[in-house]
Design a protein around this motif. Sequence first.
Motif, mmCIF file in Angstrom:
data_model
loop_
_atom_site.group_PDB
_atom_site.id
_atom_site.type_symbol
_atom_site.label_atom_id
_atom_site.label_comp_id
_atom_site.label_asym_id
_atom_site.label_seq_id
_atom_site.Cartn_x
_atom_site.Cartn_y
_atom_site.Cartn_z
ATOM 1 N N TYR A 166 38.238 -74.781 -84.854
ATOM 2 C CA TYR A 166 37.421 -74.128 -85.871
ATOM 3 C C TYR A 166 38.278 -73.152 -86.654
ATOM 4 O O TYR A 166 39.368 -72.765 -86.236
ATOM 5 C CB TYR A 166 36.228 -73.395 -85.250
ATOM 6 N N ASN A 167 37.777 -72.772 -87.815
ATOM 7 C CA ASN A 167 38.444 -71.790 -88.657
ATOM 8 C C ASN A 167 37.392 -70.787 -89.098
ATOM 9 O O ASN A 167 36.396 -71.163 -89.709
ATOM 10 C CB ASN A 167 39.089 -72.475 -89.870
ATOM 11 N N LEU A 168 37.607 -69.534 -88.761
ATOM 12 C CA LEU A 168 36.664 -68.482 -89.124
ATOM 13 C C LEU A 168 37.106 -67.835 -90.431
ATOM 14 O O LEU A 168 38.229 -67.343 -90.540
ATOM 15 C CB LEU A 168 36.595 -67.434 -88.012
ATOM 16 N N ILE A 214 26.649 -65.218 -89.686
ATOM 17 C CA ILE A 214 27.624 -66.316 -89.624
ATOM 18 C C ILE A 214 26.914 -67.621 -89.952
ATOM 19 O O ILE A 214 25.819 -67.896 -89.453
ATOM 20 C CB ILE A 214 28.264 -66.404 -88.219
ATOM 21 N N MET A 270 30.559 -64.091 -92.348
ATOM 22 C CA MET A 270 31.584 -65.021 -91.901
ATOM 23 C C MET A 270 31.081 -66.450 -92.010
ATOM 24 O O MET A 270 29.889 -66.711 -91.868
ATOM 25 C CB MET A 270 31.953 -64.766 -90.440
ATOM 26 N N THR A 271 32.017 -67.357 -92.262
ATOM 27 C CA THR A 271 31.729 -68.781 -92.229
ATOM 28 C C THR A 271 32.632 -69.384 -91.166
ATOM 29 O O THR A 271 33.823 -69.098 -91.132
ATOM 30 C CB THR A 271 32.020 -69.444 -93.590
ATOM 31 N N CYS A 272 32.056 -70.203 -90.314
ATOM 32 C CA CYS A 272 32.836 -70.872 -89.274
ATOM 33 C C CYS A 272 32.919 -72.352 -89.618
ATOM 34 O O CYS A 272 31.919 -73.068 -89.574
ATOM 35 C CB CYS A 272 32.186 -70.670 -87.911
ATOM 36 N N GLU A 273 34.126 -72.782 -90.018
ATOM 37 C CA GLU A 273 34.361 -74.184 -90.338
ATOM 38 C C GLU A 273 34.614 -74.942 -89.033
ATOM 39 O O GLU A 273 35.568 -74.662 -88.315
ATOM 40 C CB GLU A 273 35.579 -74.318 -91.251
ATOM 41 N N LEU A 274 33.744 -75.898 -88.724
ATOM 42 C CA LEU A 274 33.888 -76.715 -87.516
ATOM 43 C C LEU A 274 34.688 -77.957 -87.876
ATOM 44 O O LEU A 274 34.316 -78.707 -88.762
ATOM 45 C CB LEU A 274 32.509 -77.092 -86.970
ATOM 46 N N PHE A 331 27.646 -71.813 -90.027
ATOM 47 C CA PHE A 331 28.537 -72.871 -89.562
ATOM 48 C C PHE A 331 28.581 -73.989 -90.592
ATOM 49 O O PHE A 331 27.543 -74.389 -91.118
ATOM 50 C CB PHE A 331 28.071 -73.414 -88.205
#
Length: 115
Positions: free
Chosen positions: A80-82, A40, A70-74, A42
């Motif tokens: 957040y958006n995974l 992942i 996965m990318t976790c958009e903060l 971030f």
Amino acid sequence: IAIEKHIASNLGYAGTPDLICSFGKTSIPGAIDGSRRAVIDFKTGKPQAAAALQLIAYAGGSSNAPIGRMTCELKADGEYNLVVWPAKEWFGDWRAWLGALSLYSWVEKRRRPRP
């Protein structure tokens, strides 16, 4: 499994993934063959398509490949958006990464002064 752990590939590249984790007994979406492991990254902005190659490089350089990506958009509001990068694109992304790595090596080799 690891937070900010430096990985080095025998293909001549290195990097530091934000997180390599396990989801226990739950198979994660986007993982290959029901894997429960994922890499992942971030991001403080919307993930760009190039993030798929960044994550594939991390996954391919780890000893646990192939694993989910996965990318976790903060977001500024604390939400957040995974983003799960699809398993069906894993090997195509891996080939694209190897092509980019090969092109980079080719350019760098020609940039050096010749004796």
